[in-house]
Design a protein around this motif. Structure first.
Motif, mmCIF file in Angstrom:
data_model
loop_
_atom_site.group_PDB
_atom_site.id
_atom_site.type_symbol
_atom_site.label_atom_id
_atom_site.label_comp_id
_atom_site.label_asym_id
_atom_site.label_seq_id
_atom_site.Cartn_x
_atom_site.Cartn_y
_atom_site.Cartn_z
ATOM 1 N N PRO A 57 -6.672 32.607 14.744
ATOM 2 C CA PRO A 57 -7.474 33.552 13.965
ATOM 3 C C PRO A 57 -7.309 34.997 14.441
ATOM 4 O O PRO A 57 -7.938 35.903 13.910
ATOM 5 N N ILE A 58 -6.485 35.195 15.464
ATOM 6 C CA ILE A 58 -6.228 36.525 16.018
ATOM 7 C C ILE A 58 -4.728 36.702 16.206
ATOM 8 O O ILE A 58 -3.971 35.742 16.223
ATOM 9 N N GLY A 59 -4.312 37.923 16.352
ATOM 10 C CA GLY A 59 -2.935 38.236 16.707
ATOM 11 C C GLY A 59 -2.957 39.305 17.782
ATOM 12 O O GLY A 59 -3.928 40.058 17.904
ATOM 13 N N PHE A 60 -1.909 39.368 18.597
ATOM 14 C CA PHE A 60 -1.778 40.418 19.601
ATOM 15 C C PHE A 60 -0.317 40.508 20.008
ATOM 16 O O PHE A 60 0.486 39.626 19.713
ATOM 17 N N VAL A 125 -11.997 45.341 22.572
ATOM 18 C CA VAL A 125 -10.950 44.348 22.343
ATOM 19 C C VAL A 125 -10.250 44.776 21.062
ATOM 20 O O VAL A 125 -10.843 44.687 19.985
ATOM 21 N N GLY A 126 -9.020 45.287 21.188
ATOM 22 C CA GLY A 126 -8.366 45.873 20.026
ATOM 23 C C GLY A 126 -9.205 47.038 19.550
ATOM 24 O O GLY A 126 -9.607 47.902 20.338
ATOM 25 N N LYS A 127 -9.545 47.036 18.266
ATOM 26 C CA LYS A 127 -10.397 48.091 17.719
ATOM 27 C C LYS A 127 -11.840 47.634 17.589
ATOM 28 O O LYS A 127 -12.675 48.346 17.057
ATOM 29 N N GLY A 128 -12.132 46.446 18.096
ATOM 30 C CA GLY A 128 -13.479 45.902 18.010
ATOM 31 C C GLY A 128 -14.130 45.784 19.371
ATOM 32 O O GLY A 128 -13.687 46.374 20.357
ATOM 33 N N ASN A 129 -15.189 45.000 19.416
ATOM 34 C CA ASN A 129 -15.958 44.803 20.645
ATOM 35 C C ASN A 129 -15.897 43.351 21.082
ATOM 36 O O ASN A 129 -15.752 42.451 20.264
ATOM 37 N N GLY A 130 -16.024 43.158 22.367
ATOM 38 C CA GLY A 130 -16.034 41.814 22.924
ATOM 39 C C GLY A 130 -16.723 41.822 24.263
ATOM 40 O O GLY A 130 -17.366 42.794 24.654
ATOM 41 N N PHE A 164 -3.191 37.952 40.278
ATOM 42 C CA PHE A 164 -3.612 38.469 38.978
ATOM 43 C C PHE A 164 -2.947 39.802 38.667
ATOM 44 O O PHE A 164 -2.703 40.115 37.510
ATOM 45 N N ASP A 165 -2.604 40.586 39.690
ATOM 46 C CA ASP A 165 -1.958 41.874 39.442
ATOM 47 C C ASP A 165 -0.649 41.714 38.671
ATOM 48 O O ASP A 165 -0.250 42.605 37.936
ATOM 49 N N GLN A 166 0.030 40.565 38.818
ATOM 50 C CA GLN A 166 1.275 40.345 38.085
ATOM 51 C C GLN A 166 1.040 40.151 36.597
ATOM 52 O O GLN A 166 1.819 40.612 35.779
ATOM 53 N N VAL A 167 -0.003 39.426 36.227
ATOM 54 C CA VAL A 167 -0.263 39.135 34.821
ATOM 55 C C VAL A 167 -1.165 40.189 34.173
ATOM 56 O O VAL A 167 -1.241 40.270 32.955
ATOM 57 N N ALA A 168 -1.813 41.032 34.953
ATOM 58 C CA ALA A 168 -2.746 42.024 34.408
ATOM 59 C C ALA A 168 -2.128 42.902 33.323
ATOM 60 O O ALA A 168 -2.766 43.114 32.284
ATOM 61 N N PRO A 169 -0.897 43.432 33.470
ATOM 62 C CA PRO A 169 -0.336 44.256 32.393
ATOM 63 C C PRO A 169 -0.186 43.499 31.071
ATOM 64 O O PRO A 169 -0.442 44.053 29.997
ATOM 65 N N GLU A 170 0.180 42.227 31.116
ATOM 66 C CA GLU A 170 0.317 41.425 29.893
ATOM 67 C C GLU A 170 -1.056 41.143 29.278
ATOM 68 O O GLU A 170 -1.234 41.194 28.061
ATOM 69 N N TYR A 171 -2.017 40.853 30.130
ATOM 70 C CA TYR A 171 -3.392 40.604 29.689
ATOM 71 C C TYR A 171 -3.949 41.861 28.998
ATOM 72 O O TYR A 171 -4.548 41.782 27.923
ATOM 73 N N LEU A 172 -3.737 43.015 29.611
ATOM 74 C CA LEU A 172 -4.252 44.265 29.039
ATOM 75 C C LEU A 172 -3.563 44.600 27.722
ATOM 76 O O LEU A 172 -4.199 45.129 26.811
ATOM 77 N N LEU A 173 -2.270 44.294 27.601
ATOM 78 C CA LEU A 173 -1.566 44.503 26.331
ATOM 79 C C LEU A 173 -2.204 43.644 25.245
ATOM 80 O O LEU A 173 -2.471 44.131 24.139
ATOM 81 N N ALA A 174 -2.462 42.372 25.549
ATOM 82 C CA ALA A 174 -3.105 41.488 24.576
ATOM 83 C C ALA A 174 -4.482 42.027 24.189
ATOM 84 O O ALA A 174 -4.845 42.070 23.007
ATOM 85 N N LYS A 175 -5.244 42.447 25.167
ATOM 86 C CA LYS A 175 -6.599 42.962 24.919
ATOM 87 C C LYS A 175 -6.565 44.234 24.070
ATOM 88 O O LYS A 175 -7.362 44.393 23.142
ATOM 89 N N ASP A 176 -5.636 45.122 24.365
ATOM 90 C CA ASP A 176 -5.555 46.395 23.643
ATOM 91 C C ASP A 176 -5.057 46.244 22.208
ATOM 92 O O ASP A 176 -5.398 47.040 21.341
ATOM 93 N N THR A 177 -4.199 45.244 21.952
ATOM 94 C CA THR A 177 -3.558 45.122 20.633
ATOM 95 C C THR A 177 -4.151 44.015 19.778
ATOM 96 O O THR A 177 -3.682 43.785 18.658
ATOM 97 N N LEU A 178 -5.168 43.323 20.262
ATOM 98 C CA LEU A 178 -5.736 42.201 19.519
ATOM 99 C C LEU A 178 -6.250 42.637 18.156
ATOM 100 O O LEU A 178 -6.903 43.663 18.024
ATOM 101 N N THR A 179 -5.919 41.837 17.142
ATOM 102 C CA THR A 179 -6.359 42.091 15.781
ATOM 103 C C THR A 179 -6.857 40.786 15.182
ATOM 104 O O THR A 179 -6.151 39.779 15.239
ATOM 105 N N PRO A 180 -8.049 40.781 14.593
ATOM 106 C CA PRO A 180 -8.504 39.576 13.882
ATOM 107 C C PRO A 180 -7.625 39.354 12.645
ATOM 108 O O PRO A 180 -7.302 40.310 11.943
#
Length: 183
Positions: A57-60, A125-130, A164-180
């Protein structure tokens, strides 16, 4: 009148700054503890390698070089494992019926087993809230997850790993670009 208010504020700050001083000696010893950045807010999002390819139901966006797969099984307390993204680390996407983001995170954490030091915060989260949580699992590994809700379902994106520092950039990319996707 305005000038007097400004002087009053300056005097208040000056007096408050002196409170607790005892003739030049501190009333409590200085601390040498270093604050731990449990949120890894110092990290920058990874460069995008394109959109995640799982039906959700989401994309990133995924990081360059990452791959996404749809797992065969995975269920925890009403959440279903919808996608695994592997790159520098591993992220999982869990989906379930529509619920408040905090409730979705609580269900996710219940499936992690006993966790310690859970810390929640409201987040973009993306352009919304979470809502986001960071925690320590039973292996002593810090994990982090965020949740958001569409009108029909909820989604939790989680990352954990030995570093976690290794995966943090990928996690933040997903969080920043998430779209319902479903509306």
């Amino acid at each position: 009148m305005l000038r007097l208010v400004g002087v009053g504020v300056v005097l208040f700050v000056a007096v408050a700054g002196c409170a607790g001083e005892t003739g030049g000696q501190s009333s409590s010893p200085p601390t040498t503890a270093v604050a731990v950045d449990v949120w890894a807010d110092h990290a920058e999002p990874a460069a995008s390698g394109g959109p995640v390819s799982c039906a959700m139901p989401i994309g990133f966006d995924m990081a360059a070089g990452a791959s996404a797969t749809v797992p065969d099984t995975g269920e925890r307390d009403g959440l279903n494992l919808a996608c695994e993204v592997k790159g520098a680390g591993q992220m999982q996407v869990w989906t379930g019926s529509a619920m408040e983001p905090r409730a979705a995170l609580d269900k996710f954490l219940a499936g992690e087993g006993p966790v310690t030091d859970p810390r929640y915060r409201d987040t973009k989260v993306g352009k919304g809230n979470g809502v986001e949580v960071t925690y320590v699992n039973t292996k002593g590994v810090r994990g982090r997850a965020f949740a958001m809700a569409t009108t029909l379902r909820s989604a939790v994106v989680a990352a954990a790993g030995a570093d976690f520092d290794q995966v943090a950039p990928e996690y933040l990319l997903a969080k920043d670009t998430l779209t319902p996707i479903e509306r």
